[in-house]
Design an enzyme around this catalytic site. Structure first.
Site, PDB file in Angstrom:
ATOM      1  NE  ARG A 220      -2.675  -4.393  -2.907  1.00  0.00           N
ATOM      2  CZ  ARG A 220      -2.414  -3.719  -1.884  1.00  0.00           C
ATOM      3  NH1 ARG A 220      -2.438  -2.556  -1.830  1.00  0.00           N
ATOM      4  NH2 ARG A 220      -1.475  -4.713  -0.909  1.00  0.00           N
TER       5      ARG A 220
ATOM      6  CB  CYS B 124      -0.827   0.038   1.115  1.00  0.00           C
ATOM      7  SG  CYS B 124      -2.106  -1.387   1.131  1.00  0.00           S
TER       8      CYS B 124
HETATM    9  C1  BEZ Z   1       0.454  -4.662   1.934  1.00  0.00           C
HETATM   10  O1  BEZ Z   1       1.608  -4.802   1.725  1.00  0.00           O
HETATM   11  O2  BEZ Z   1      -0.031  -3.679   1.445  1.00  0.00           O
HETATM   12  C2  BEZ Z   1      -0.328  -5.543   2.318  1.00  0.00           C
HETATM   13  C3  BEZ Z   1       0.122  -7.272   1.895  1.00  0.00           C
HETATM   14  C4  BEZ Z   1      -0.695  -8.123   2.351  1.00  0.00           C
HETATM   15  C5  BEZ Z   1      -2.083  -7.750   2.905  1.00  0.00           C
HETATM   16  C6  BEZ Z   1      -2.337  -6.449   3.388  1.00  0.00           C
HETATM   17  C7  BEZ Z   1      -1.451  -5.521   2.972  1.00  0.00           C
END
Ligand code: BEZ
Length: 234
Positions: free
Chosen positions: A134, A51
Site C-alpha cells: 500500500r 482494499c
Molecule cells: C486485503 O484485504 O485487501 C488484503 C489483505 C492481505 C493481503 C492482500 C490484500
C-alpha cells in the site's frame, strides 16, 4: 530482465512517467495531471476486504481532495476486467461502515506487467513479490514527488491523515511555514528557523505575533479560514 533493478523514486524526484490503461481510459502520467496535485496509490489486489474498505473510503472523499486541487489515481497488479468487475461489485453490493452505492470515479490502473509498480518501488519482495504494497505518492503540480508513505498488506490506510498531509504541504507552500507534530488547520504553524545570529536576535525581540520557545523554535497563528481561502478551489 533478470537482475534488472530500478531505483525507487524519492522525495524531490520528478514522478517517473508512464502511459497506462485505467478504468477511466488511457492516462499519460504525470503529464496530464500537471498543474494539479495527484495522489498515486497502490493496493495489493481487487476483491480483497482491506482494499475494498479503502476504495470505498477514498471514493467518498474524492470531492474533498478535488476541492484541494488533488486528483486520485489507484493501481494494482490486476487486469482491467477484474478492476471493472470489482468496482461494479462495490457499487452494487457492498454496504460498509455507513457507506453504500459507492461509485469509484477516479482511474484505477491495470498493471499486470508490473511495469508501473516496479518503476515506483511498489513491489517489496519481503512483503510480497506478486502484489503491490500500500504505497502512497503525493505529487505536486510541477510533477515533483513531495511525500511517500508505505503500508504493509494487512494495514488499511488512514485517509484523514492523507488529507491532513496534503493540506499541510499545501499550507507550507502557500505561507512559507512548516507544520509541527499532529498539526491540523487552525493550529499554530512554525516560522522558518532563523538563518543567522542577527536574525535570531531580531526574532527574539520581534513585536510580530509570534510565540518563541527558543530562538530556533517560533510559531505563529494561521487561521483555518485563511488557509482554506487560499488553498481550496474557488
Ligand atoms: C486485503 O484485504 O485487501 C488484503 C489483505 C492481505 C493481503 C492482500 C490484500
Amino acid at each position: 530482465m533478470e537482475n534488472e533493478t530500478t531505483a525507487m523514486p524519492r522525495i524531490g524526484d520528478k514522478a517517473p512517467a508512464f502511459k497506462a490503461v485505467t478504468t477511466q481510459g488511457t492516462i499519460n502520467f504525470p503529464e496530464q495531471f500537471a498543474g494539479d496535485w495527484v495522489i498515486l496509490f497502490s493496493h495489493p489486489a481487487d476483491f480483497t476486504p482491506v482494499c475494498t474498505s479503502e476504495f470505498m473510503t477514498f471514493a467518498m472523499m474524492e470531492e474533498k481532495f478535488a476541492a484541494a486541487n488533488c486528483k486520485l489515481v489507484g493501481l494494482s497488479i490486476d487486469g482491467l476486467y477484474s478492476h471493472i468487475a470489482w468496482l461494479r461489485t462495490i457499487k452494487e453490493k457492498i454496504e460498509y461502515n455507513g457507506m453504500k452505492d459507492v461509485e469509484v470515479k477516479f482511474p484505477l490502473i491495470e498493471d499486470i506487467t508490473m511495469e508501473v509498480a516496479n518503476k515506483y518501488g511498489m513491489i517489496q519482495p519481503g512483503e510480497s513479490s506478486t502484489k503491490a504494497v500500500r504505497a502512497v505518492f503525493f505529487i505536486d503540480g510541477k510533477s515533483t514527488i513531495r511525500a511517500i508513505i508505505y503500508y504493509p498488506l494487512s494495514l488499511g490506510r488512514n485517509f484523514d491523515e492523507l488529507y491532513r498531509a496534503l493540506i499541510a504541504m499545501q499550507t507550507a507552500n502557500a505561507f512559507s511555514v512548516a507544520t509541527p507534530a499532529d498539526w491540523n488547520p487552525g493550529d499554530d504553524v512554525i516560522v522558518p528557523t532563523a538563518g543567522s545570529c542577527g536574525s535570531a536576535k531580531e526574532r527574539m525581540e520581534s513585536k510580530e505575533e509570534m510565540k518563541c520557545y527558543d530562538w530556533f523554535f517560533c510559531t505563529k497563528k494561521l487561521t483555518k479560514e485563511t488557509i482554506m481561502e487560499k488553498i481550496l478551489k474557488k
